[in-house]
Enzyme design. Structure first.
Site, PDB file in Angstrom:
ATOM      1  N   TRP A  70      48.177  62.693  40.176  1.00 58.45           N
ATOM      2  CA  TRP A  70      49.001  61.900  41.092  1.00 58.45           C
ATOM      3  C   TRP A  70      48.720  62.470  42.480  1.00 58.45           C
ATOM      4  CZ3 TRP A  70      53.356  62.812  44.299  1.00 58.45           C
ATOM      5  CH2 TRP A  70      54.081  61.664  44.654  1.00 58.45           C
ATOM      6  N   GLU A 111      61.883  49.788  42.685  1.00 59.00           N
ATOM      7  CA  GLU A 111      60.894  50.628  42.001  1.00 59.00           C
ATOM      8  C   GLU A 111      59.877  49.814  41.209  1.00 59.00           C
ATOM      9  OE1 GLU A 111      63.638  53.303  39.746  1.00 59.00           O
ATOM     10  OE2 GLU A 111      62.341  54.855  40.576  1.00 59.00           O
ATOM     11  N   ARG A 141      54.302  59.700  33.234  1.00 61.32           N
ATOM     12  CA  ARG A 141      54.634  60.547  34.371  1.00 61.32           C
ATOM     13  C   ARG A 141      54.134  59.961  35.689  1.00 61.32           C
ATOM     14  NH1 ARG A 141      55.590  65.964  32.641  1.00 61.32           N
ATOM     15  NH2 ARG A 141      54.710  66.845  34.524  1.00 61.32           N
ATOM     16  N   GLU A 158      72.157  51.828  42.471  1.00 59.45           N
ATOM     17  CA  GLU A 158      71.230  52.018  41.362  1.00 59.45           C
ATOM     18  C   GLU A 158      70.519  50.697  41.019  1.00 59.45           C
ATOM     19  OE1 GLU A 158      69.809  54.336  39.988  1.00 59.45           O
ATOM     20  OE2 GLU A 158      69.186  53.625  38.022  1.00 59.45           O
ATOM     21  N   ASN A 185      48.551  71.155  38.191  1.00 55.24           N
ATOM     22  CA  ASN A 185      49.712  70.380  38.642  1.00 55.24           C
ATOM     23  C   ASN A 185      50.410  71.191  39.711  1.00 55.24           C
ATOM     24  OD1 ASN A 185      49.156  68.699  36.566  1.00 55.24           O
ATOM     25  ND2 ASN A 185      51.048  69.044  35.424  1.00 55.24           N
ATOM     26  N   GLY A 186      50.918  70.523  40.743  1.00 62.39           N
ATOM     27  CA  GLY A 186      51.642  71.248  41.777  1.00 62.39           C
ATOM     28  C   GLY A 186      50.899  71.209  43.098  1.00 62.39           C
ATOM     29  N   HIS A 192      79.851  45.012  58.622  1.00 59.75           N
ATOM     30  CA  HIS A 192      79.505  45.930  59.719  1.00 59.75           C
ATOM     31  C   HIS A 192      78.008  45.931  60.011  1.00 59.75           C
ATOM     32  CE1 HIS A 192      83.581  47.438  59.826  1.00 59.75           C
ATOM     33  NE2 HIS A 192      83.539  47.546  58.507  1.00 59.75           N
ATOM     34  N   CYS A 246      51.405  64.660  38.020  1.00 59.67           N
ATOM     35  CA  CYS A 246      50.217  65.055  37.251  1.00 59.67           C
ATOM     36  C   CYS A 246      50.568  65.502  35.840  1.00 59.67           C
ATOM     37  CB  CYS A 246      49.516  66.216  37.935  1.00 59.67           C
ATOM     38  SG  CYS A 246      49.126  65.916  39.642  1.00 59.67           S
ATOM     39  N   LYS A 262      66.480  50.175  41.138  1.00 61.15           N
ATOM     40  CA  LYS A 262      65.695  49.689  39.990  1.00 61.15           C
ATOM     41  C   LYS A 262      64.780  48.550  40.430  1.00 61.15           C
ATOM     42  CE  LYS A 262      65.900  52.248  37.870  1.00 61.15           C
ATOM     43  NZ  LYS A 262      66.648  53.461  37.948  1.00 61.15           N
TER      44      LYS A 262
HETATM   45  O1  M6R Z   1      64.200  63.827  36.540  1.00 61.03           O
HETATM   46  P1  M6R Z   1      65.222  63.632  37.620  1.00 61.03           P
HETATM   47  O2  M6R Z   1      66.440  62.952  37.124  1.00 61.03           O
HETATM   48  O3  M6R Z   1      65.555  64.900  38.342  1.00 61.03           O
HETATM   49  O4  M6R Z   1      64.518  62.672  38.649  1.00 61.03           O
HETATM   50  C1  M6R Z   1      65.125  62.292  39.851  1.00 61.03           C
HETATM   51  C2  M6R Z   1      64.445  61.091  40.453  1.00 61.03           C
HETATM   52  O5  M6R Z   1      63.107  61.385  40.744  1.00 61.03           O
HETATM   53  C3  M6R Z   1      64.506  59.887  39.514  1.00 61.03           C
HETATM   54  O6  M6R Z   1      65.809  59.569  39.171  1.00 61.03           O
HETATM   55  C4  M6R Z   1      63.836  58.658  40.160  1.00 61.03           C
HETATM   56  O7  M6R Z   1      64.598  58.205  41.227  1.00 61.03           O
HETATM   57  C5  M6R Z   1      63.635  57.575  39.106  1.00 61.03           C
HETATM   58  N1  M6R Z   1      62.337  56.993  39.253  1.00 61.03           N
HETATM   59  C6  M6R Z   1      64.655  56.512  39.165  1.00 61.03           C
HETATM   60  O8  M6R Z   1      64.378  55.425  38.353  1.00 61.03           O
END
Ligand code: M6R
Length: 614
Positions: free
Chosen positions: A75, A494, A27, A487, A101-102, A510, A2, A491
């Protein structure tokens, strides 16, 4: 997650609020809304499901006048994304509106009590409970808004950043914070409110970061007054925000993510600036200088982080163990905080976070501190909560990262971890002077080598078109390249919504090898000098089962090139520095596949940039 925006001054609030919401779009959110008090003293709330553009369309024929207002991108946590659940929420009498927010954890019991008092609810949210609770105290005990907010927040368990408007006082916004970021921008006779500094910088560089358990009274005439939940006055610290507007705009790129991928050579230089001598003969991080004893004599390091930052932490483990010979554990912050970890004096906790606001990482830090560990933060967002609650830390200095999928923050984190490992190794004498110079000089060459890698963007774009059919991907790597594989897979997941898994290459036999057939794309990061033959065998095993291999190799590697379907070449470097180069083509691959599939790469579905709830 949010986003909050607020404005009070002499200008029309709505355009400023909408612009602010756009700045916070990165965000992640699923609905948006605004609330203003107009000149006739009416408190209006307008909301829409979807994007800020949907809200703007909805506002077209509405009265959006007023020089005071609050706005929100939601969100969803409690209740589906829809207009009713979007913020701001009215109180029952329609005299208050509130954004939040929260998460209010005890909202169900508070709601029950309010229902007993005759309150009704139009949404499924915890936020509506809070605005009703404030109104309940205001009316029942004849309180002013500040006192009612104090009474209500004293009942609340959970995390919040809130802003409240009161129809009966069109000169004041009341805002409060606990575990969810909130910044107040100080303009010339006007004030701004936001979840982070990005919506503020085009108006002012003077910012107050509200602290936990503080309430800010922002008055059109008398300015900002901060008090604690208990009513004690606090003198706020005004910070100078150095963020410039260009850094939070797209600068000619189609997406923020692409811009941020291409910025990486410059970002890495910024991370190293002032920390490595230009001739590569020395490295200094001020934290290691200031707290040398803690770092050098640590019995153990524990890295806590989430998502991409956790992947950077895995690379950090290899770097610190290899160069400094100190044991390192890497924990998901979300697990660490609930695992009753064995942690205490003599341990150094390294908390890694791009946003500096991740709730799980913050909680892990608090726990580690309460048990006597020394906490060092590696953070991007200047002035963020994590930056402020660690004992010391190093900023990665890569500038604001807007794309939800982290790219330049990852390479910035790895760069700082590399400098940290070399710095500690130097102090512990676990590296010779010659080795240190060689390592630093090669690190200084990385930005240029990264530029070489980026030249393959067009080739990677055309290769990506071949793989839009895929429903699954496997990513393999060994040693330093194993986290790169994780990673790369993250990517792709996501932003393209293709299922992808990363494995250490040798683990394939395995289990995951059962998945290999002519349809399965396998990305292999095959740059390791030490384990070259082993990775080569892994590739042969995949090809024997008709898997389609995209190999990331060192330039001139004819052996693997002949064996695989597609090759991406990297300039030669030291094994420990390949993650900085190899992650770049994997970012580009994910980006182009997602673009080919028509996905929203900068704001992928369900994801938030800054995860401020558990
Ligand atoms: O702001 P942060 O680095 O603490 O965030 C951690 C994860 O939420 C963040 O890396 C998330 O996995 C990303 N969307 C990765 O692309």
């Amino acid at each position: 997650m949010c986003g909050i925006v607020g404005y009070i001054g002499s200008k029309q609030a709505c355009p400023i609020l909408i612009k602010g919401l756009r700045r916070l779009e990165y965000r992640g959110y699923d609905s948006a809304g605004v609330s203003m008090i107009n000149d006739r003293g009416e408190l209006n709330v307008f909301k829409a499901k979807g994007k800020v553009d949907d809200l703007v369309a909805f506002l077209d024929d509405k009265d959006v006048s007023g020089t005071i207002g609050i706005a929100h991108t939601r969100w969803a946590t409690h209740g589906v994304p829809c207009r009713e659940n979007a913020h701001p929420h009215y109180s029952s009498s329609g005299t208050l509106s509130l954004i939040h927010n929260g998460i209010i954890e005890n909202y169900a019991s508070l709601k029950e009590k309010l229902i007993e008092h005759g309150y009704t609810f139009v949404s499924e949210t915890d936020t509506e409970v809070l605005v009703q609770l404030i109104e309940y105290y205001k009316i029942t005990y004849q309180l002013d808004l500040l006192s009612a907010v104090q009474r209500a927040l004293a009942q609340v368990i959970g995390a919040y950043a809130i802003a409240v408007l009161d129809r009966s006082n069109p000169d004041e916004i009341i805002a409060a914070r606990k575990s969810s970021p909130l910044a107040i921008g100080l303009g010339d006779g006007e004030f701004f409110l936001a979840s982070d500094a990005t919506p503020l910088v085009e108006y002012t560089h003077k910012v107050i970061y509200v602290d936990d358990d503080e309430i800010a009274v922002i008055n059109r005439h008398s300015g900002v007054n901060i008090v604690t939940l208990q009513g004690q006055s606090v003198s706020p610290e005004v910070s100078e925000v150095t963020l410039d507007l260009g850094a939070i705009e797209k600068g000619g790129y189609e997406h923020f993510m692409l811009k941020e991928i291409f910025e990486q050579p410059e970002c890495i230089l910024n991370s190293m600036r002032g920390r490595i001598n230009p001739d590569g003969t020395n490295v200094h991080l001020s934290s290691v200088i200031d707290y040398g004893d803690k770092f050098i004599n640590a019995r153990r390091y524990v890295i806590v982080a989430c998502g991409t930052s956790w992947h950077a932490g895995l690379i950090g483990k290899s770097l610190i163990e290899n160069f400094c010979r100190i044991p390192v554990e890497v924990a998901y912050a979300s697990e660490f905080r609930y695992n009753d970890p064995v942690i205490g004096e003599g341990d150094v906790v390294i908390a890694i976070s791009q946003s500096g606001e991740t709730a799980d990482t913050l909680a892990a830090i608090e726990l580690a501190r309460s048990r006597g560990a020394f906490v060092y933060g590696i953070v991007n967002s200047v002035g963020s909560s994590i930056a402020r609650c660690t004992h010391t830390g190093s900023y990665i200095h890569v500038g604001p990262e807007i794309g939800v999928a982290s790219t330049k923050a990852f390479t910035g984190q790895v760069t700082v971890l590399t400098m940290l490992a070399l710095c500690i190794a130097k102090e512990r004498n676990t590296i010779t002077e010659e080795q240190l110079h060689e390592a630093l000089q090669e690190l200084l060459r990385i930005p240029d080598k990264m530029r070489e890698v980026l030249k393959q963007n067009d080739a990677i774009a055309s290769l990506s078109r071949t793989f839009t059919y895929a429903h699954n991907f496997i990513y393999l790597g060994r040693g330093y390249n194993y986290p790169v594989a994780l990673e790369g897979a993250l990517k792709l997941k996501e932003i393209s919504y293709i299922h992808a898994e990363g494995y250490p290459a040798a683990e394939m036999k395995h289990g995951p090898i059962a998945l290999i057939d002519a349809e399965m794309p396998v990305v292999v990061v095959a740059t390791n000098k030490a384990l070259y033959e082993k990775v080569l065998s892994n590739i042969q095993e995949i090809k024997a089962r008709q898997g389609r291999v995209i190999a990331v190799v060192v330039k001139g590697d004819d052996t693997i090139s002949k064996l695989v379907d597609y090759v991406i070449e990297l300039p030669e470097t030291a094994d420990f520095l390949y993650p900085l180069l190899a992650s770049v083509p994997l970012q580009l691959l994910a980006y182009h596949i997602a673009v080919c599939k028509g996905k929203n790469v900068d704001q992928p579905r369900n994801l938030a940039k800054s995860v401020t709830v558990e």
